[in-house]
Design a protein around this motif. Structure first.
Motif, mmCIF file in Angstrom:
data_model
loop_
_atom_site.group_PDB
_atom_site.id
_atom_site.type_symbol
_atom_site.label_atom_id
_atom_site.label_comp_id
_atom_site.label_asym_id
_atom_site.label_seq_id
_atom_site.Cartn_x
_atom_site.Cartn_y
_atom_site.Cartn_z
ATOM 1 N N ILE A 72 0.817 -1.265 -0.007
ATOM 2 C CA ILE A 72 -0.041 0.142 0.101
ATOM 3 C C ILE A 72 0.986 1.316 0.164
ATOM 4 C CG2 ILE A 72 -0.235 0.098 2.549
ATOM 5 C CD1 ILE A 72 -3.147 0.923 2.075
ATOM 6 N N ASN A 73 0.563 2.215 -0.829
ATOM 7 C CA ASN A 73 1.081 3.540 -0.854
ATOM 8 C C ASN A 73 2.813 3.228 -1.129
ATOM 9 O OD1 ASN A 73 -1.295 4.876 -0.396
ATOM 10 N ND2 ASN A 73 -0.782 4.825 1.924
ATOM 11 N N GLY A 74 3.021 2.494 -2.180
ATOM 12 C CA GLY A 74 4.465 2.245 -2.521
ATOM 13 C C GLY A 74 5.263 1.620 -1.407
ATOM 14 N N LYS A 75 4.552 0.788 -0.706
ATOM 15 C CA LYS A 75 5.242 -0.132 0.483
ATOM 16 C C LYS A 75 4.784 -1.443 0.196
ATOM 17 C CE LYS A 75 7.835 -1.303 4.038
ATOM 18 N NZ LYS A 75 9.258 -1.312 4.063
ATOM 19 N N ASN A 76 5.616 -2.376 -0.233
ATOM 20 C CA ASN A 76 5.496 -3.667 -0.227
ATOM 21 C C ASN A 76 5.389 -4.212 1.335
ATOM 22 O OD1 ASN A 76 5.429 -6.616 -0.451
ATOM 23 N ND2 ASN A 76 6.401 -6.606 -2.491
ATOM 24 N N VAL A 77 4.468 -4.765 1.964
ATOM 25 C CA VAL A 77 4.495 -5.068 3.256
ATOM 26 C C VAL A 77 4.965 -6.680 3.546
ATOM 27 C CG1 VAL A 77 2.440 -3.779 4.027
ATOM 28 C CG2 VAL A 77 2.238 -6.127 3.345
ATOM 29 N N PHE A 78 5.027 -7.303 2.369
ATOM 30 C CA PHE A 78 5.445 -8.848 2.496
ATOM 31 C C PHE A 78 6.900 -8.856 2.289
ATOM 32 C CE2 PHE A 78 1.095 -9.097 1.534
ATOM 33 C CZ PHE A 78 0.603 -9.799 2.255
ATOM 34 N N LEU A 79 7.841 -7.594 2.263
ATOM 35 C CA LEU A 79 9.267 -7.830 1.835
ATOM 36 C C LEU A 79 10.059 -7.093 3.045
ATOM 37 C CD1 LEU A 79 11.090 -8.312 -0.849
ATOM 38 C CD2 LEU A 79 11.309 -5.915 -1.011
ATOM 39 N N LYS A 80 11.112 -8.128 3.405
ATOM 40 C CA LYS A 80 12.114 -7.598 4.558
ATOM 41 C C LYS A 80 12.934 -6.818 4.121
ATOM 42 C CE LYS A 80 11.880 -12.197 6.828
ATOM 43 N NZ LYS A 80 12.724 -13.284 7.398
ATOM 44 N N LYS A 81 13.810 -5.873 4.802
ATOM 45 C CA LYS A 81 14.532 -5.250 4.413
ATOM 46 C C LYS A 81 15.808 -5.591 3.818
ATOM 47 C CE LYS A 81 13.640 -1.896 8.227
ATOM 48 N NZ LYS A 81 14.129 -1.307 9.544
ATOM 49 N N ASN A 82 16.156 -6.829 4.069
ATOM 50 C CA ASN A 82 17.280 -7.701 3.352
ATOM 51 C C ASN A 82 16.928 -8.343 1.850
ATOM 52 O OD1 ASN A 82 15.585 -9.711 4.129
ATOM 53 N ND2 ASN A 82 17.353 -10.685 5.371
ATOM 54 N N GLY A 83 15.502 -7.826 1.587
ATOM 55 C CA GLY A 83 15.097 -8.187 0.135
ATOM 56 C C GLY A 83 14.644 -9.616 0.044
ATOM 57 N N THR A 84 14.417 -10.230 1.183
ATOM 58 C CA THR A 84 13.760 -11.743 1.236
ATOM 59 C C THR A 84 12.358 -11.374 1.442
ATOM 60 O OG1 THR A 84 14.189 -12.092 3.489
ATOM 61 C CG2 THR A 84 16.005 -12.767 1.938
ATOM 62 N N TRP A 85 11.614 -12.614 1.114
ATOM 63 C CA TRP A 85 10.084 -12.434 1.328
ATOM 64 C C TRP A 85 9.691 -12.950 2.660
ATOM 65 C CZ3 TRP A 85 8.043 -10.313 -2.936
ATOM 66 C CH2 TRP A 85 6.592 -10.049 -2.817
ATOM 67 N N LYS A 86 8.535 -12.340 3.297
ATOM 68 C CA LYS A 86 8.288 -12.709 4.757
ATOM 69 C C LYS A 86 7.551 -14.066 4.851
ATOM 70 C CE LYS A 86 7.926 -7.943 6.078
ATOM 71 N NZ LYS A 86 7.178 -6.620 6.783
ATOM 72 N N ILE A 87 7.051 -14.575 3.725
ATOM 73 C CA ILE A 87 6.350 -15.817 3.759
ATOM 74 C C ILE A 87 6.840 -16.641 2.659
ATOM 75 C CG2 ILE A 87 4.221 -14.849 4.641
ATOM 76 C CD1 ILE A 87 3.123 -14.496 2.032
ATOM 77 N N ASP A 88 6.364 -17.903 2.495
ATOM 78 C CA ASP A 88 6.863 -18.882 1.640
ATOM 79 C C ASP A 88 6.126 -18.851 0.243
ATOM 80 O OD1 ASP A 88 4.981 -19.834 2.376
ATOM 81 O OD2 ASP A 88 5.513 -21.772 3.062
ATOM 82 N N THR A 89 5.044 -17.981 0.260
ATOM 83 C CA THR A 89 4.175 -17.772 -1.083
ATOM 84 C C THR A 89 4.530 -16.588 -1.806
ATOM 85 O OG1 THR A 89 2.373 -19.107 0.284
ATOM 86 C CG2 THR A 89 1.637 -17.893 -1.665
ATOM 87 N N VAL A 90 5.426 -16.676 -2.475
ATOM 88 C CA VAL A 90 5.823 -15.861 -3.613
ATOM 89 C C VAL A 90 5.334 -15.732 -4.545
ATOM 90 C CG1 VAL A 90 7.895 -14.577 -4.576
ATOM 91 C CG2 VAL A 90 8.190 -15.779 -2.280
ATOM 92 N N PRO A 91 4.620 -14.557 -5.181
ATOM 93 C CA PRO A 91 3.802 -14.825 -6.451
ATOM 94 C C PRO A 91 4.602 -15.366 -7.748
ATOM 95 C CG PRO A 91 3.271 -12.713 -5.107
ATOM 96 C CD PRO A 91 4.338 -13.446 -4.439
ATOM 97 N N ASN A 92 4.071 -16.195 -8.659
ATOM 98 C CA ASN A 92 5.032 -16.691 -9.604
ATOM 99 C C ASN A 92 5.753 -15.718 -10.422
ATOM 100 O OD1 ASN A 92 4.338 -19.219 -8.788
ATOM 101 N ND2 ASN A 92 2.818 -19.402 -10.369
ATOM 102 N N VAL A 93 5.136 -14.597 -10.905
ATOM 103 C CA VAL A 93 5.671 -13.714 -11.676
ATOM 104 C C VAL A 93 6.939 -13.203 -11.175
ATOM 105 C CG1 VAL A 93 4.376 -11.679 -11.094
ATOM 106 C CG2 VAL A 93 5.362 -11.733 -13.189
ATOM 107 N N CYS A 94 7.153 -13.012 -9.754
ATOM 108 C CA CYS A 94 8.214 -12.391 -9.172
ATOM 109 C C CYS A 94 9.649 -13.572 -9.278
ATOM 110 C CB CYS A 94 8.191 -12.190 -7.694
ATOM 111 S SG CYS A 94 6.829 -11.130 -7.276
ATOM 112 N N ARG A 95 9.133 -14.658 -9.332
ATOM 113 C CA ARG A 95 10.355 -15.703 -9.341
ATOM 114 C C ARG A 95 11.065 -15.631 -10.938
ATOM 115 N NH1 ARG A 95 9.534 -19.461 -5.265
ATOM 116 N NH2 ARG A 95 7.593 -19.225 -4.175
ATOM 117 N N HIS A 96 10.273 -15.168 -11.674
ATOM 118 C CA HIS A 96 10.992 -15.168 -13.143
ATOM 119 C C HIS A 96 11.553 -13.948 -13.369
ATOM 120 C CE1 HIS A 96 9.209 -18.848 -14.341
ATOM 121 N NE2 HIS A 96 8.278 -18.812 -13.715
ATOM 122 N N TYR A 97 11.397 -12.753 -12.840
ATOM 123 C CA TYR A 97 11.999 -11.476 -12.926
ATOM 124 C C TYR A 97 13.608 -11.746 -13.108
ATOM 125 C CZ TYR A 97 12.996 -6.625 -12.428
ATOM 126 O OH TYR A 97 13.371 -5.237 -12.478
#
Length: 231
Positions: A72-97
């Motif tokens: 929300i408002n340009g802030k991804n709440v599922f992303l940690k400061k070190n660039g890792t995802w906070k949960i194991d369900t990462v959207p597929n499109v992100c895995r191919h970027y």
């Protein structure tokens, strides 16, 4: 998928002639998703996405598609400061970027974010313009991604044409601020409750009935934003 994810800064269509000498260095983490609030979903991940993300349907150029709200408002709440995802369900499109697929009419084109071109990266094409082993593996994954997006669009189209989705205008208020959603689509539960048994059976046999209920209930996940924002 016709909508290009916000993470793509300089998206271009790959061409073996134009990009014969292109080298790519893959990202080390998901930091490219820092400012991304909405991510298009493929068919195979809709149900798993509803566990954590608010999932809705949108329309672009008459194409109906599912998407997850990641921030929300340009802030991804599922992303940690070190660039890792906070949960194991990462959207597929992100895995191919930094690669992706773009649909024009009935054709899918492979796209690439030029910001990840690097002299010390891996080549995509050899001197004759053939795919390298590195790119062949990526291309195989993108082919599956395109098929999965196609299935998501087919499911969404059937639900929409069957009157099973209705327009939604939603105002969300979190600790990170407010967000407005206009002309989105949500499951028409009232209409669903009036369907004849044979139609319900058909929806259930395709897996669409479970998707409708799961996505409808997933809007409660906006309540999780305040929790994830503090992790």
């Amino acid at each position: 998928m016709k909508a290009i994810m916000k993470a793509f800064q300089r998206a271009v269509a790959l061409d073996s002639s134009i990009h014969r000498n292109l080298k790519v260095k893959l990202p080390e983490n998901y930091s490219f998703m820092e400012n991304v609030e909405i991510v298009p979903l493929t068919y195979s991940e809709i149900l798993s996405a509803t566990m954590y993300y608010p999932v809705m349907f949108g329309v672009q150029d008459e194409v109906v598609f599912p998407f997850a709200v990641t921030g929300i408002n340009g802030k991804n709440v599922f992303l940690k400061k070190n660039g890792t995802w906070k949960i194991d369900t990462v959207p597929n499109v992100c895995r191919h970027y930094p690669f992706g697929v773009f649909k024009e009419a009935d054709e899918y084109t492979i796209i690439f974010d030029e910001t990840y071109a690097s002299d010390d990266g891996e080549r995509l094409f050899d001197d004759e313009g053939n795919d390298t082993e590195f790119f062949s593996s990526i291309k195989q994954g993108l082919t599956e991604l395109a098929r999965d997006f196609h299935d998501a669009e087919e499911c969404s189209k059937e639900l929409f044409n069957g009157g099973l989705l209705k327009t939604l205008n939603l105002d969300v208020d979190t600790k990170l601020g407010k967000m407005q959603f206009r002309n989105m689509l949500i499951a028409n539960i009232e209409y669903l409750s009036r369907l004849q048994p044979e139609k319900l059976y058909s929806l259930n046999s395709k897996g669409y009935l479970l998707i409708l209920h799961a996505h409808y209930l997933s809007l409660r996940n906006f309540k999780l934003f305040d929790i994830f924002a503090e992790l």
